[in-house]
Design an enzyme around this catalytic site. Sequence first.
Site, mmCIF file in Angstrom:
data_model
loop_
_atom_site.group_PDB
_atom_site.id
_atom_site.type_symbol
_atom_site.label_atom_id
_atom_site.label_comp_id
_atom_site.label_asym_id
_atom_site.label_seq_id
_atom_site.Cartn_x
_atom_site.Cartn_y
_atom_site.Cartn_z
ATOM 1 N N SER A 128 14.544 -6.420 48.097
ATOM 2 C CA SER A 128 15.681 -6.205 48.693
ATOM 3 C C SER A 128 16.612 -4.871 48.523
ATOM 4 C CB SER A 128 16.749 -7.434 48.152
ATOM 5 O OG SER A 128 15.993 -8.939 48.358
ATOM 6 N N ARG A 136 16.360 -16.364 49.483
ATOM 7 C CA ARG A 136 15.111 -16.198 49.879
ATOM 8 C C ARG A 136 14.890 -17.882 49.715
ATOM 9 N NH1 ARG A 136 12.504 -11.550 50.663
ATOM 10 N NH2 ARG A 136 13.627 -9.643 49.798
ATOM 11 N N LEU A 171 19.455 -7.190 42.489
ATOM 12 C CA LEU A 171 18.753 -7.404 43.723
ATOM 13 C C LEU A 171 17.381 -7.097 43.463
ATOM 14 C CD1 LEU A 171 20.865 -5.131 46.146
ATOM 15 C CD2 LEU A 171 20.672 -7.550 46.373
ATOM 16 N N ASP A 172 16.588 -8.225 44.024
ATOM 17 C CA ASP A 172 15.283 -8.029 43.575
ATOM 18 C C ASP A 172 14.681 -6.812 44.308
ATOM 19 O OD1 ASP A 172 14.064 -8.676 46.478
ATOM 20 O OD2 ASP A 172 15.168 -10.865 45.984
ATOM 21 N N MET A 173 13.297 -6.456 43.981
ATOM 22 C CA MET A 173 12.862 -5.021 44.171
ATOM 23 C C MET A 173 12.399 -5.196 45.949
ATOM 24 S SD MET A 173 9.672 -4.064 41.788
ATOM 25 C CE MET A 173 9.383 -2.688 43.019
#
Length: 236
Positions: free
Chosen positions: A106, A190, A102-104
């Site tokens: 999220s 996104r 997961l990106d930062m």
Amino acid sequence: MRLQKYMAHAGVASRRKCEEIIAEGRVKVNGEVVDTQGYIVEEGDRVTVDGKKVWPVKRNTYILMNKPRGIVSSAKDNKDRQTVLDLLSSDIRARLYPVGRLDMDSSGLILLTDDGELTERLLHPKYEIEKTYKVTVNGLVTEEEAKELSKGVKLKDGMTAPGEFKIIEHRNKKTRLECTIREGRNRQIRRMFESLGYEVIQLERIAFGPLKITGLGKGDYRTLREKEIRSLKSWK
């Protein structure tokens, strides 16, 4: 590790029975018979019983975490930022790696394990593991646009596979949706909304295959139940 314990962990027999097998001269370490108790087996040693190689059955670790925003979902970070591994207790000594990042910005469900075979399976496109997210975007997404996203949209790296994008509510010029995809492209959710002109302002993964985030606060984690492990391993 003592030889009899090593053999017991390998499933040869109980520790007491393993001691008897050793005394009978049926065990070799690196080709040499060992018939005395207390011999220490070191990493890299080859142990055989009646000519057959044995090794301890390793019990893998499976951790389900609710990742907060601002945490890097990788084992290491070259910018020295806090990672999901930093949130674990020092009692957990297994070398764990995240499955499905997961990106930062999220949050939500992330699986940490040292089971390399399962990790490879879960990330392989062939198995199409479902990932479900609660998403909030700026703007009022229409039902027609949600259907368009569900069918797949064209990104720079090609068309996305069909998924499910359901509108939960419109409020304060924002839209909340539940989104399920079966791919694992970088920042896919996104980018899909960006392709229609919408900015994602909140993204939380709530399910990964059979796993659910229910009951875990941000930054909390728990070990997987045996039933959950079996479900992951049998996913087709």
